[in-house]
Motif scaffolding. Sequence first.
Motif, PDB file in Angstrom:
ATOM      1  N   LYS A 385       0.702  -1.178   0.216  1.00 54.66           N
ATOM      2  CA  LYS A 385      -0.605  -0.375  -0.593  1.00 54.66           C
ATOM      3  C   LYS A 385       1.098   1.243  -0.069  1.00 54.66           C
ATOM      4  O   LYS A 385       0.736   2.589  -1.037  1.00 54.66           O
ATOM      5  N   PRO A 386       1.667   1.294   0.862  1.00 57.81           N
ATOM      6  CA  PRO A 386       2.859   2.547   0.702  1.00 57.81           C
ATOM      7  C   PRO A 386       3.479   2.771  -1.168  1.00 57.81           C
ATOM      8  O   PRO A 386       3.901   3.997  -0.922  1.00 57.81           O
ATOM      9  N   GLN A 387       3.460   2.369  -2.012  1.00 57.62           N
ATOM     10  CA  GLN A 387       4.065   2.520  -3.138  1.00 57.62           C
ATOM     11  C   GLN A 387       2.674   2.281  -3.964  1.00 57.62           C
ATOM     12  O   GLN A 387       2.258   2.835  -5.086  1.00 57.62           O
ATOM     13  N   GLY A 388       1.131   2.288  -3.124  1.00 60.34           N
ATOM     14  CA  GLY A 388       0.800   2.534  -3.879  1.00 60.34           C
ATOM     15  C   GLY A 388      -0.455   1.656  -5.069  1.00 60.34           C
ATOM     16  O   GLY A 388      -1.011   1.789  -6.468  1.00 60.34           O
ATOM     17  N   TRP A 389      -0.340   0.043  -4.905  1.00 55.08           N
ATOM     18  CA  TRP A 389      -0.165  -0.918  -5.566  1.00 55.08           C
ATOM     19  C   TRP A 389      -1.594  -0.439  -6.123  1.00 55.08           C
ATOM     20  O   TRP A 389      -2.431  -1.232  -4.518  1.00 55.08           O
ATOM     21  N   SER A 390      -2.234  -0.559  -6.977  1.00 54.25           N
ATOM     22  CA  SER A 390      -3.449  -1.174  -7.310  1.00 54.25           C
ATOM     23  C   SER A 390      -3.991  -2.856  -7.455  1.00 54.25           C
ATOM     24  O   SER A 390      -2.840  -3.575  -6.736  1.00 54.25           O
ATOM     25  N   TYR A 391      -4.692  -2.917  -7.197  1.00 54.14           N
ATOM     26  CA  TYR A 391      -5.008  -4.665  -7.460  1.00 54.14           C
ATOM     27  C   TYR A 391      -4.764  -5.369  -9.002  1.00 54.14           C
ATOM     28  O   TYR A 391      -4.060  -6.751  -9.386  1.00 54.14           O
ATOM     29  N   PHE A 392      -5.088  -4.630  -9.783  1.00 57.32           N
ATOM     30  CA  PHE A 392      -4.393  -4.846 -11.110  1.00 57.32           C
ATOM     31  C   PHE A 392      -3.063  -4.615 -11.079  1.00 57.32           C
ATOM     32  O   PHE A 392      -2.694  -5.427 -12.185  1.00 57.32           O
ATOM     33  N   LEU A 393      -2.431  -4.118 -10.296  1.00 57.22           N
ATOM     34  CA  LEU A 393      -1.155  -3.763 -11.214  1.00 57.22           C
ATOM     35  C   LEU A 393      -0.693  -4.931  -9.456  1.00 57.22           C
ATOM     36  O   LEU A 393       0.818  -5.456 -10.421  1.00 57.22           O
ATOM     37  N   SER A 394      -1.191  -5.079  -8.824  1.00 54.55           N
ATOM     38  CA  SER A 394      -0.530  -6.760  -8.369  1.00 54.55           C
ATOM     39  C   SER A 394      -1.080  -7.921  -9.195  1.00 54.55           C
ATOM     40  O   SER A 394       0.288  -8.676  -8.662  1.00 54.55           O
ATOM     41  N   LEU A 395      -1.898  -7.728  -9.435  1.00 54.32           N
ATOM     42  CA  LEU A 395      -1.885  -9.426 -10.608  1.00 54.32           C
ATOM     43  C   LEU A 395      -0.479  -9.381 -11.867  1.00 54.32           C
ATOM     44  O   LEU A 395      -0.818 -10.805 -11.948  1.00 54.32           O
ATOM     45  N   TYR A 396      -0.417  -8.208 -12.501  1.00 59.72           N
ATOM     46  CA  TYR A 396       0.581  -7.337 -13.056  1.00 59.72           C
ATOM     47  C   TYR A 396       1.431  -8.021 -12.639  1.00 59.72           C
ATOM     48  O   TYR A 396       2.562  -9.107 -13.270  1.00 59.72           O
ATOM     49  N   PHE A 397       2.060  -7.660 -12.097  1.00 65.57           N
ATOM     50  CA  PHE A 397       3.439  -8.175 -10.797  1.00 65.57           C
ATOM     51  C   PHE A 397       3.735  -9.591 -10.877  1.00 65.57           C
ATOM     52  O   PHE A 397       4.191 -10.240 -10.913  1.00 65.57           O
ATOM     53  N   ALA A 398       1.851 -10.186  -9.471  1.00 65.93           N
ATOM     54  CA  ALA A 398       2.067 -11.919  -9.785  1.00 65.93           C
ATOM     55  C   ALA A 398       1.857 -12.989 -11.020  1.00 65.93           C
ATOM     56  O   ALA A 398       2.640 -13.404 -11.093  1.00 65.93           O
ATOM     57  N   TYR A 399       1.487 -12.152 -11.695  1.00 67.06           N
ATOM     58  CA  TYR A 399       1.864 -12.945 -13.612  1.00 67.06           C
ATOM     59  C   TYR A 399       2.736 -13.363 -13.739  1.00 67.06           C
ATOM     60  O   TYR A 399       3.378 -14.311 -14.170  1.00 67.06           O
ATOM     61  N   TYR A 410       8.031  -3.755 -11.089  1.00 64.53           N
ATOM     62  CA  TYR A 410       7.093  -3.254 -10.302  1.00 64.53           C
ATOM     63  C   TYR A 410       8.207  -4.613  -9.176  1.00 64.53           C
ATOM     64  O   TYR A 410       8.250  -5.920  -9.624  1.00 64.53           O
ATOM     65  N   TYR A 411       8.481  -4.206  -7.641  1.00 66.18           N
ATOM     66  CA  TYR A 411       9.075  -4.872  -6.244  1.00 66.18           C
ATOM     67  C   TYR A 411       8.581  -4.625  -5.473  1.00 66.18           C
ATOM     68  O   TYR A 411       8.391  -3.946  -4.847  1.00 66.18           O
ATOM     69  N   PRO A 412       8.262  -5.753  -4.604  1.00 66.09           N
ATOM     70  CA  PRO A 412       7.939  -5.640  -3.081  1.00 66.09           C
ATOM     71  C   PRO A 412       9.212  -5.327  -2.360  1.00 66.09           C
ATOM     72  O   PRO A 412      10.464  -5.296  -2.360  1.00 66.09           O
ATOM     73  N   LEU A 413       8.740  -3.896  -1.792  1.00 62.63           N
ATOM     74  CA  LEU A 413       9.335  -3.285  -0.320  1.00 62.63           C
ATOM     75  C   LEU A 413       9.251  -3.336   0.903  1.00 62.63           C
ATOM     76  O   LEU A 413      10.488  -2.990   1.663  1.00 62.63           O
ATOM     77  N   SER A 414       8.073  -3.373   1.175  1.00 66.53           N
ATOM     78  CA  SER A 414       7.803  -3.563   2.553  1.00 66.53           C
ATOM     79  C   SER A 414       8.510  -5.317   3.252  1.00 66.53           C
ATOM     80  O   SER A 414       8.462  -5.958   2.215  1.00 66.53           O
ATOM     81  N   ASN A 415       8.696  -4.954   4.387  1.00 64.17           N
ATOM     82  CA  ASN A 415       8.579  -6.692   4.644  1.00 64.17           C
ATOM     83  C   ASN A 415       8.070  -7.309   5.009  1.00 64.17           C
ATOM     84  O   ASN A 415       8.682  -8.644   4.607  1.00 64.17           O
ATOM     85  N   SER A 416       6.669  -7.198   5.129  1.00 65.80           N
ATOM     86  CA  SER A 416       5.791  -8.640   4.886  1.00 65.80           C
ATOM     87  C   SER A 416       6.086  -8.641   3.092  1.00 65.80           C
ATOM     88  O   SER A 416       5.580 -10.364   2.795  1.00 65.80           O
ATOM     89  N   GLY A 417       6.021  -7.657   2.396  1.00 64.06           N
ATOM     90  CA  GLY A 417       5.842  -8.369   0.679  1.00 64.06           C
ATOM     91  C   GLY A 417       7.193  -9.439   0.254  1.00 64.06           C
ATOM     92  O   GLY A 417       6.714  -9.936   0.093  1.00 64.06           O
ATOM     93  N   LYS A 418       7.969  -8.885   1.224  1.00 64.96           N
ATOM     94  CA  LYS A 418       9.463  -9.898   0.869  1.00 64.96           C
ATOM     95  C   LYS A 418       9.335 -10.935   1.329  1.00 64.96           C
ATOM     96  O   LYS A 418       9.344 -11.987   0.998  1.00 64.96           O
TER      97      LYS A 418
END
Length: 693
Positions: A385-399, A410-418
Amino acid sequence: MNDPGLDQPAQQAAQDVEKNTGEQEMDEAECEEQDFLDPSRWWFASTACPLIAGTFGPIANAFSICALVEKWRVYMPPGVDEGHGEHIEDPKWLIAVNTISLIFALTANMSLLLKMARRIHFGFSMSVTIVGWFMASFLLIALVAVASTSTFRIQPMEQHALSQAYYYGIIAAGLYFIIASLLIFTVVGAHLGHYPKEFRLTSSQRTLMLQTVCFMAYLLLGALVFSKVEGWKFLDAVYWADFTLLTVGVGGEYVPKTHTGRTLLFFYAIGGIVSVGLVIGSIRSLALERGKEKMSARFMEIKRQKVLASVDGEERTIKLGWFEKTKFSERGLSEVQRREQEFRVMRRIQEKAERNRRYTALAMSSIAALLLWLIGALVFMHSEKPQGWSYFLSLYFAYTSLLTIGYGDYYPLSNSGKAFFVFWSLLAVPTLTILISNMGDTVIKAFRDLTIWVGSLTVLPGENGVSSTLKIGIRRLRHGKLYEGGTEDNGTTSQGASEQQLLDRLAKNVEEKELGLAEKAGEHGDYLERDTHFYHFVLAKEIRNLMKDMNASPPRQYTYQEWNYYLRLIGQDEDDASKHRRPKIDHSRKSNSQPDLGTADDGGNSSWSWLGIKSPLMGSKTEADWLLQRLTAILEKEMEKMRSPNAKKEPPPISMADLRNGQGSSGSEPDVVRGLKKDVGDAEVRRRGNNAM
């Protein structure tokens, strides 16, 4: 002249040998039936649960180590995010409890591995393993609960966060709880007597567990080395090692920047890719080896029961599918016609069950991959969320990460995301491997067949021309098959190939010897002796043919006429009703009438129905393997009779006269009989030529 003192004991010994052999064959048949029905008898608890526990246990241990080696709290000065914050010392009680949790987990994992190596008792091992993993889980859950409170987190909350170690602790606690719970099912099934108190794992399954341990150790050791070389925090190095070894390459700030790091990467990446390839190969092998076999058996039995329940006594039909019915009645049929009717119904059941199995497996693996994608994107959306990821953007990264494209934009920066990315990407390895394997059986195969068919219509027409190819394609489409292809799988080991060549040579020598003895006996007018040796020749000949079919891919399926011929050779003539289990239909029940074909045997003898559970089309063995085992046993018995001077001589089930006169009631002459006639004729010509020289 026979010795009266030895004649009776010799006959008794021969009878005992024959009795023991028969009992052994019945025991083997019962074992085969038990193994085939295993999917409905706690197979998941006896095999799948220990395999999952043994595979995910080392992963959970690795996450526990990650939760211990780094501080759980982070201070974020103004302008600094949580990924680059300063670690705050943990209370000593947290470190102590975390260490105790890891000791419990390692002890549990070691106990499980020792049991799989059969070093310790089942009951003791399961007690230590289950209690150890539950204790490790509960201790970590308690730490996570305390760490989530405002008492543990330093004020102001906006300048403090939880580190990656905290989230690794959550993942490890969840894994410990799940795998310990799965092993409870294993213990319950063993105590209820559904299977022995041992792990029924194959060598390939144990290999997968060992490869998982080696891969996780390789990942952590590599992360430790690169954290020192590149000056990264250890858990950031774990995150880097994960996306590097899995070839995702999300990029970002974590890339080797020193010459030492880049030099080490040359060797580290290659070793990691090989390790991942071994794990993927083992997973694919298991999915095809055990998963496919067990699912096929389950779908086969379910389909068989449904078809048998659909017999309509009034209309004399049996329902094979929603829109497929066929005639099914024993009235006015000869024994061979009745058996052939059963065979054709069973073959159709076999085809439909296999098709249902393929598409069900594809649907299940597709749903698992889809959930991994969608749920993973949901977690990344909240963590970033701090990076402002939307669900579509998250789908794009996950895909792009699942398909290992890894653009790096795009890549995770948060501790929980890593921390979640490491777990999520490791979970994607078996999920996508199984999906691709199932696609190979369905979508990819259909696309390949379509490509070959289209090529035969355009640039690569077949020998019979385009119009003939088009007609054949339309006919196969009606039966759900566009292209019927099969290759011989010659990928056997050199040792296996040499053994097969040796057996083939021995069988060939037996053929030539027995055919020569048959001809000599015929010249002297001893037709019983002639037919006996001829029968031995035929058995050796067909054993050689079946050995060639053993390596066929896909497995060879024989026609009813071929089965009729082979069963006659082993003394189970399709014409003889006394050797078969007959369906018992209660015509008073009218439309609900149903043949009693599902039981294992009939009054304690070894008779079977084509639609019964002992049908050769039902077991896990291939048809060639089933026939080869029985023909070999018959040939051994025949040779034993020849060596015994007191053995009773009986006419064999096939003679030279039968060969010259055809198969009679068996219908059209199968290819194996025509081939046998040609082989006998060629052998006689060669022998006459040798005698004339």
